[in-house]
Design an enzyme around this catalytic site. Structure first.
Site, PDB file in Angstrom:
ATOM      1  N   ARG A 237       1.421  -5.319  -6.850  1.00 59.74           N
ATOM      2  CA  ARG A 237      -0.016  -5.520  -6.941  1.00 59.74           C
ATOM      3  C   ARG A 237      -0.317  -7.006  -6.808  1.00 59.74           C
ATOM      4  O   ARG A 237       0.551  -7.858  -6.983  1.00 59.74           O
ATOM      5  CB  ARG A 237      -0.568  -4.979  -8.261  1.00 59.74           C
ATOM      6  CG  ARG A 237      -0.648  -3.447  -8.315  1.00 59.74           C
ATOM      7  CD  ARG A 237      -1.656  -2.919  -7.291  1.00 59.74           C
ATOM      8  NE  ARG A 237      -1.786  -1.465  -7.321  1.00 59.74           N
ATOM      9  CZ  ARG A 237      -1.117  -0.632  -6.529  1.00 59.74           C
ATOM     10  NH1 ARG A 237      -0.227  -1.119  -5.676  1.00 59.74           N
ATOM     11  NH2 ARG A 237      -1.330   0.674  -6.575  1.00 59.74           N
ATOM     12  N   HIS A 285      -1.958  -2.510   2.859  1.00 58.55           N
ATOM     13  CA  HIS A 285      -1.570  -1.579   1.787  1.00 58.55           C
ATOM     14  C   HIS A 285      -0.988  -0.287   2.362  1.00 58.55           C
ATOM     15  O   HIS A 285      -1.415   0.825   2.018  1.00 58.55           O
ATOM     16  CB  HIS A 285      -2.774  -1.260   0.888  1.00 58.55           C
ATOM     17  CG  HIS A 285      -2.373  -0.902  -0.523  1.00 58.55           C
ATOM     18  ND1 HIS A 285      -3.068  -1.343  -1.624  1.00 58.55           N
ATOM     19  CD2 HIS A 285      -1.360  -0.131  -1.001  1.00 58.55           C
ATOM     20  CE1 HIS A 285      -2.496  -0.856  -2.728  1.00 58.55           C
ATOM     21  NE2 HIS A 285      -1.454  -0.121  -2.367  1.00 58.55           N
TER      22      HIS A 285
END
Length: 322
Positions: A237, A285
């Site tokens: 993250r 992502h």
């Protein structure tokens, strides 16, 4: 009229889930609903498969009939933010997507990133664009079995990265919450307080840490200055450091190059310096995509576990926030 069968409700953008689950779970009555989920669903269904961004309306409600939610995402940070902003913890059982194939996909991204950085393929592409034949600029690389890889977060995905890279001969060191003894794949474990020591020892850093209060900014405030020209790969993250921390580390030579798949703000803003930095590769992502096949497989595994009175795999601990 009720059929007497258990009911599974699906609320996901992945439409293929419904057809697949009907094949492997013919004993269930399957219902698809579009978001937003309404609290009434808690009284109408036994099981729920849902994208995490659809759970906000029911997250803090009494689960009533609902026994458990199988999430379609591996990362729980969307829900963690909701919980952090509330004055109470959910009582609903929610499990993350945990599947060996998903972890393998993430690990394969990391292997490809290490090879791309080590072999200078980004520079190679630029030389091709300019029609320059310059093999002498691309021959300063090492074999994978000469590299030490530091993995920040050795859970399901981090362990898969360790196993795959160890298979190529890499030495693996890992960052974890509490002390661990070395094992077959990881030669040494470091705790969070020892992160600088790990960074000094690694040729490549792979971040797989979840977004939690404990992982916020652990690489900020010039912590990356401990790196010795390492490659940096982030599939965890974007909370571990700021964008400027990474750019400064690249500009100062602490980092050699960065492959970034996750960011503090997504989609990545158009004015981000990552887009144009010559030693940054941006991917949107996609290191590991949630796929219907693995989601349904996880649901079936956890359904069988619950039938035996066991807890589902990947169950989110609301107190630990992951």
């Amino acid at each position: 009229m009720s059929t007497g069968r258990k009911i599974l409700t699906i609320c996901s953008q992945l439409k293929e889930i419904e057809s697949r689950v009907k094949v492997v779970c013919p004993q269930l009555e399957v219902v698809h609903v579009d978001p937003p989920l309404l609290p009434i669903v808690l009284q109408q269904t036994d099981y729920l498969i849902a994208d995490f961004n659809h759970l906000a309306p029911i997250l803090f409600e009494n689960p009533d009939r609902l026994k458990w939610v199988q999430g379609t995402w591996a990362g729980a940070d969307y829900l963690v933010k909701l919980v952090a902003a509330a004055d109470k913890l959910p009582v609903i059982k929610v499990s993350r997507l945990t599947h060996p194939t998903f972890s393998q996909l993430m690990a394969e991204y990391c292997v490809s990133a290490v090879i791309n950085i080590e072999r200078g393929f980004k520079q190679c592409h630029e030389l091709q664009r300019q029609k320059i034949w310059a093999g002498d600029r691309l021959n300063n690389y090492r074999s994978l079995n000469e590299l030490t890889i530091g993995i920040l977060g050795v859970g399901e995905i981090g362990s898969s990265c360790a196993k795959l890279l160890h298979g190529f001969g890499c030495q693996i060191i890992g960052l974890v919450n509490s002390p661990r003894l070395p094992d077959h794949y990881v030669s040494k474990y470091y705790c969070l307080s020892e992160v600088k020591e790990l960074l000094r020892s690694a040729d490549y850093i792979i971040n797989v840490l979840p977004s939690t209060p404990q992982t916020n900014n652990i690489l900020s405030n010039d912590v990356l200055s401990a790196c010795q020209g390492s490659g940096f790969i982030n599939i965890g993250r974007g909370n571990v450091c700021t964008d400027q921390d990474i750019i400064s580390a690249l500009n100062n030579g602490w980092l050699k190059e960065a492959y970034l798949d996750v960011f503090s703000v997504e989609p990545l803003p158009l004015d981000s310096g990552f887009w144009t930095h010559p030693r940054v590769t941006v991917t949107p992502h996609v290191a590991g995509s949630s796929r219907a096949l693995e989601i349904v497989d996880c649901f079936l595994t956890n359904l069988n576990k619950m039938a035996k009175g066991e807890s589902p795999d990947g169950l989110i601990n609301w107190e630990k926030m992951y």
